[in-house]
Design an enzyme around this catalytic site. Structure first.
Site, PDB file in Angstrom:
ATOM      1  N   ASP A   9      12.555  56.063  38.208  1.00  0.00           N
ATOM      2  CA  ASP A   9      11.411  57.036  37.968  1.00  0.00           C
ATOM      3  C   ASP A   9      10.043  56.512  37.178  1.00  0.00           C
ATOM      4  OD1 ASP A   9      10.389  59.152  38.297  1.00  0.00           O
ATOM      5  OD2 ASP A   9      12.017  60.295  37.267  1.00  0.00           O
ATOM      6  N   ASP A 111       7.234  57.994  44.053  1.00  0.00           N
ATOM      7  CA  ASP A 111       8.000  57.828  42.558  1.00  0.00           C
ATOM      8  C   ASP A 111       9.077  57.354  42.213  1.00  0.00           C
ATOM      9  OD1 ASP A 111       8.500  60.288  42.493  1.00  0.00           O
ATOM     10  OD2 ASP A 111       7.094  60.761  40.525  1.00  0.00           O
ATOM     11  N   GLU A 112      10.240  57.511  42.713  1.00  0.00           N
ATOM     12  CA  GLU A 112      11.980  57.552  42.472  1.00  0.00           C
ATOM     13  C   GLU A 112      12.198  56.673  43.587  1.00  0.00           C
ATOM     14  OE1 GLU A 112      14.312  60.717  41.463  1.00  0.00           O
ATOM     15  OE2 GLU A 112      11.934  62.481  41.088  1.00  0.00           O
TER      16      GLU A 112
END
Length: 403
Positions: A9, A111-112
């Site tokens: 993350d 973003d993960e």
DNA sequence: TCTGGGGTCCTAGGACCC
DNA sequence: TCTGGGGTCCTAGGACCC
């Protein structure tokens, strides 16, 4: 067999990526070190906080609140604009690095990522790999990540959310009781603002209390969602890392209008622009849509949507626009100002799997050719090169009104 | 509230059929 | 008709995620 899962993350993704990009371009200040946020465009009435620096967080600024409120909390706050292309590039760089560890990667959002490291450990421990990735991302890409280490996706995701930034956390089965159960239920993945008050009314405040409540009681109250939240509270999640990148199930665009609009002909023009964008993406995926959906939000924040199944699947701008326009007319009430309009297509199917009837083929091919010419130009010269005459008018008019 | 935009999944109710 | 019961498809809207 026990699975080995990591959840990676990016810390304050939009802001960190902007900071790295600015430093690379010779900027001397690191915006991660000052009170700063990435914000929407206030002149377009989308002025909300999309990401914040740790210093901004100290002022009590939270993601999703208005820039107006954020400035009250911190008058010298720096606000930087959204740059989606930069985020996509930065996300891809991270993905390329992670691919060196496993090809079983699920890109859960920009973003993960979830990584399935089962059978990819090569003699190292899962924790060792997590620390190695954490270090390499920082050194090679210039931003930091949190990594959750666990035996299923839910626990890995919960772990990566513990303390931030730049941390690696484990959440193995034997740690659930001490690390996860004391947390408030609002911290549990998939429990949102509507569910929390209901749990509070049942005297359930922590994840542990939810875990120890009788499963049947939770199912009776919340149905299918109840079963899932009870299992999550107990650390149960058998879902697989979806590493085969799947095609989207629906595609949509919506926009908050610069001013509330009362005039349906103006809405039609915006709807056409949205339809062009959506069908362009649809064709890029080589998909056809079976359902068209139009959404309106009134000045008073009331949402409504109408949708209709088409007689046959299509990706034609014209065909889809004709249907969308009908839906708009069915919903629009004269005198109720509209704040947002959106359109989306659903029930998507692979184009090659559709058997076209001979009767429709000629007409279909003609329309396809028209769309293809435009798509190719957009590909070559960038999206904005092709605009319909009508569209330019409304944008001009809205701008004038806005001043 | 001066309250974004892109998604996924679920549910409830109506229409329709046998 | 003072109208059964089960299944499927469709639409509207809600909840949640980042």
């Amino acid at each position: 067999m026990e699975r080995q899962i990591l959840h990676v993350d990016v810390n304050n993704a939009f802001l960190s990526w902007t900071a790295v990009d600015m430093l690379k371009k010779g900027n001397t200040i690191d915006i991660r070190e000052i009170p700063s946020v990435i914000g929407g465009d206030e002149s377009r009435r989308s002025g909300i906080v999309l990401a914040k620096s740790p210093k901004a967080k100290i002022f009590g600024i939270s993601t999703g609140e208005t820039l107006y409120q954020a400035r009250i909390k911190c008058p010298k706050l720096k606000v930087y604009p959204m740059n989606y292309n930069l985020y996509k590039q930065s996300s891809n760089k991270l993905y390329q690095l992670l691919l060196q560890y496993t090809d079983k990667i699920e890109r859960f959002s920009i973003d993960e990522c979830f990584l399935d490291m089962t059978n990819y450990l090569q003699g190292k421990s899962l924790l060792e790999i997590a620390y190695e990735i954490n270090k390499r991302v920082k050194q090679e890409l210039g931003f930091t990540v949190n990594i959750g280490v666990a035996h299923n996706k839910l626990l890995a995701k919960m772990a990566s959310d513990f303390t931030k930034p730049d941390r690696v956390h484990t959440l193995f089965e034997e740690e659930i009781e001490t690390k996860m159960w004391p947390l408030p239920v609002s911290e549990l993945f998939m429990l949102g603002r509507k569910t929390i008050p209901k749990l509070y009314n049942m005297r359930i405040k922590t994840i542990g209390q939810l875990a120890k409540t009788d499963k049947q009681i939770i199912i009776k109250k919340f149905g299918k969602h109840g079963l899932m939240m009870w299992e999550y509270a107990n650390g149960i999640d058998n879902s697989e890392v979806q590493y085969k990148h799947e095609k989207p199930k629906g595609i949509g665009n919506s926009t908050t209008l610069p001013v509330d609009v009362n005039d349906i002909s103006k809405l039609e023009e915006v709807l056409l622009t949205l339809t062009e964008q959506v069908t362009y993406r649809l064709r890029k995926y080589n998909l056809l849509a079976n359902v068209v959906n139009v959404q309106l939000r009134t000045k008073d924040f009331e949402d409504k949507s109408h949708q209709r199944k088409l007689l046959r699947a299509t990706s034609s701008t014209k065909e889809i626009y004709v249907e969308a326009k009908k839906l708009l007319h069915e919903m629009f009430i004269d005198g109720i100002p509209i704040r947002l309009i959106g359109m989306r297509v659903d029930n998507l199917v692979e184009k090659d799997e559709i058997q076209l009837s001979l009767f429709n083929q000629a007409d279909n091919e003609k329309q396809e050719k028209i769309d293809k010419v435009i798509d190719d130009l957009k590909q070559k010269y960038g999206y904005t090169s092709i605009t319909r005459a009508g569209k330019l008018n409304i944008e001009k008019e809205i701008k004038l009104k806005d001043v």
